[in-house]
Motif scaffolding. Sequence first.
Motif, short mmCIF file in Angstrom:
data_model
loop_
_atom_site.label_atom_id
_atom_site.label_comp_id
_atom_site.label_asym_id
_atom_site.label_seq_id
_atom_site.Cartn_x
_atom_site.Cartn_y
_atom_site.Cartn_z
N LEU A 29 7.61 -9.07 -8.16
CA LEU A 29 6.33 -8.13 -7.54
C LEU A 29 6.98 -8.79 -5.78
CD1 LEU A 29 2.96 -8.34 -9.20
CD2 LEU A 29 4.46 -6.27 -8.48
N ARG A 30 7.54 -10.54 -6.32
CA ARG A 30 7.99 -10.75 -5.49
C ARG A 30 9.37 -10.83 -4.29
NH1 ARG A 30 8.98 -15.82 -6.87
NH2 ARG A 30 6.93 -16.41 -7.53
N GLU A 31 10.31 -9.95 -4.86
CA GLU A 31 11.49 -9.48 -4.62
C GLU A 31 10.39 -7.85 -4.08
OE1 GLU A 31 14.40 -8.79 -2.77
OE2 GLU A 31 14.21 -10.42 -3.85
N ALA A 32 10.15 -7.14 -4.81
CA ALA A 32 9.35 -5.81 -4.53
C ALA A 32 8.37 -5.84 -2.54
CB ALA A 32 8.70 -5.19 -5.37
N LEU A 33 8.14 -6.86 -2.67
CA LEU A 33 7.73 -6.91 -1.01
C LEU A 33 7.97 -7.11 -0.32
CD1 LEU A 33 3.97 -9.05 -2.34
CD2 LEU A 33 4.13 -6.80 -1.23
N ARG A 34 9.15 -8.62 -1.14
CA ARG A 34 10.42 -8.46 0.28
C ARG A 34 10.69 -6.77 0.77
NH1 ARG A 34 11.95 -13.48 -3.17
NH2 ARG A 34 11.08 -15.08 -2.26
N ALA A 35 11.40 -6.32 -0.41
CA ALA A 35 11.98 -5.18 -0.53
C ALA A 35 11.24 -4.50 1.05
CB ALA A 35 12.66 -4.54 -1.53
N ALA A 37 9.32 -5.72 2.94
CA ALA A 37 8.76 -5.87 4.42
C ALA A 37 9.86 -5.66 5.12
CB ALA A 37 8.86 -7.36 4.24
N ARG A 38 11.66 -5.26 3.84
CA ARG A 38 12.81 -5.57 5.44
C ARG A 38 13.22 -3.61 5.09
NH1 ARG A 38 14.71 -9.15 1.09
NH2 ARG A 38 15.70 -6.41 -0.12
N GLU A 39 12.14 -2.92 4.08
CA GLU A 39 13.13 -1.20 4.49
C GLU A 39 12.04 -0.66 5.43
OE1 GLU A 39 13.41 -1.10 0.26
OE2 GLU A 39 15.62 -1.96 -0.23
N ASP A 40 10.13 -0.81 4.67
CA ASP A 40 9.64 0.22 5.20
C ASP A 40 9.45 0.04 6.76
OD1 ASP A 40 7.66 1.69 4.85
OD2 ASP A 40 7.18 1.88 2.99
N ALA A 41 9.77 1.10 7.23
CA ALA A 41 8.99 0.51 8.32
C ALA A 41 7.54 1.08 9.05
CB ALA A 41 10.07 2.41 9.63
N ARG A 42 6.63 1.59 7.82
CA ARG A 42 5.22 1.51 8.03
C ARG A 42 4.84 -0.28 7.37
NH1 ARG A 42 4.22 5.29 3.45
NH2 ARG A 42 6.39 4.05 2.58
N TRP A 43 5.96 -1.52 7.11
CA TRP A 43 5.35 -2.84 7.44
C TRP A 43 4.80 -2.76 8.25
CZ3 TRP A 43 4.66 -5.15 2.05
CH2 TRP A 43 4.33 -6.51 3.05
N PRO A 44 3.14 -3.81 8.61
CA PRO A 44 3.02 -4.26 9.94
C PRO A 44 3.32 -5.31 10.32
CG PRO A 44 1.58 -4.86 7.80
CD PRO A 44 2.58 -4.27 7.25
N ALA A 45 4.32 -4.94 11.51
CA ALA A 45 4.85 -5.95 12.25
C ALA A 45 3.53 -6.62 13.25
CB ALA A 45 6.06 -5.40 12.94
N GLY A 46 3.97 -7.96 13.45
CA GLY A 46 3.54 -8.97 14.41
C GLY A 46 1.80 -8.68 14.14
N ARG A 47 1.09 -7.96 12.76
CA ARG A 47 0.38 -8.32 12.65
C ARG A 47 -0.06 -9.22 11.41
NH1 ARG A 47 -3.08 -3.63 10.09
NH2 ARG A 47 -1.39 -3.77 8.12
N GLY A 48 -1.55 -10.30 11.09
CA GLY A 48 -0.90 -11.41 10.18
C GLY A 48 -2.06 -10.32 9.53
N ALA A 49 -2.08 -10.99 7.94
CA ALA A 49 -2.99 -10.41 7.47
C ALA A 49 -2.43 -11.52 5.68
CB ALA A 49 -2.20 -9.22 6.48
N LEU A 71 2.75 -0.32 -6.29
CA LEU A 71 2.68 -1.68 -5.06
C LEU A 71 2.78 -1.04 -3.97
CD1 LEU A 71 1.92 -4.83 -4.63
CD2 LEU A 71 4.85 -5.02 -3.99
N GLU A 72 3.67 0.12 -4.33
CA GLU A 72 3.91 0.60 -2.12
C GLU A 72 2.28 1.94 -2.43
OE1 GLU A 72 6.65 3.47 0.35
OE2 GLU A 72 7.28 2.71 -2.28
N ARG A 73 2.50 2.47 -3.77
CA ARG A 73 1.13 3.07 -3.67
C ARG A 73 -0.11 2.70 -3.25
NH1 ARG A 73 3.91 5.02 -7.56
NH2 ARG A 73 3.51 4.05 -9.50
N ALA A 74 -0.37 1.43 -4.05
CA ALA A 74 -1.44 -0.01 -3.64
C ALA A 74 -1.52 -0.01 -1.68
CB ALA A 74 -1.44 -0.84 -4.95
N LEU A 75 -0.61 -0.69 -1.38
CA LEU A 75 -0.59 -0.79 -0.61
C LEU A 75 -0.63 0.38 0.46
CD1 LEU A 75 2.15 -3.55 0.01
CD2 LEU A 75 0.08 -3.85 0.24
N LEU A 76 -0.45 2.06 0.02
CA LEU A 76 -0.96 2.86 1.29
C LEU A 76 -2.07 2.77 0.84
CD1 LEU A 76 1.92 4.70 0.43
CD2 LEU A 76 1.34 4.51 3.09
#
Length: 82
Positions: A29-35, A37-49, A71-76
Amino acid sequence: RRHGQVRVGIVVSSKVGNAVTRNRVRRRLREALRALAREDARWPAGRGADLLVITRPEAADASYAQLKGSLERALLRAEFLQ
């Protein structure tokens, strides 16, 4: 918290399996989150959460690809990814 930082907590209960299984799920899960954050342009840049990921027992038998997809479906669904 620094500006734009996403803090993540991953909860893997003993219902998921023994310590080896729980740690494997946590690492995947940790690696999936890293991936994401690196690959997905929809990741919230500049916004803390703060993000809390709670696993289910089915995660023990899931592959990395399945965990990342779930994980991606849940985040969406949570409107975390824009």
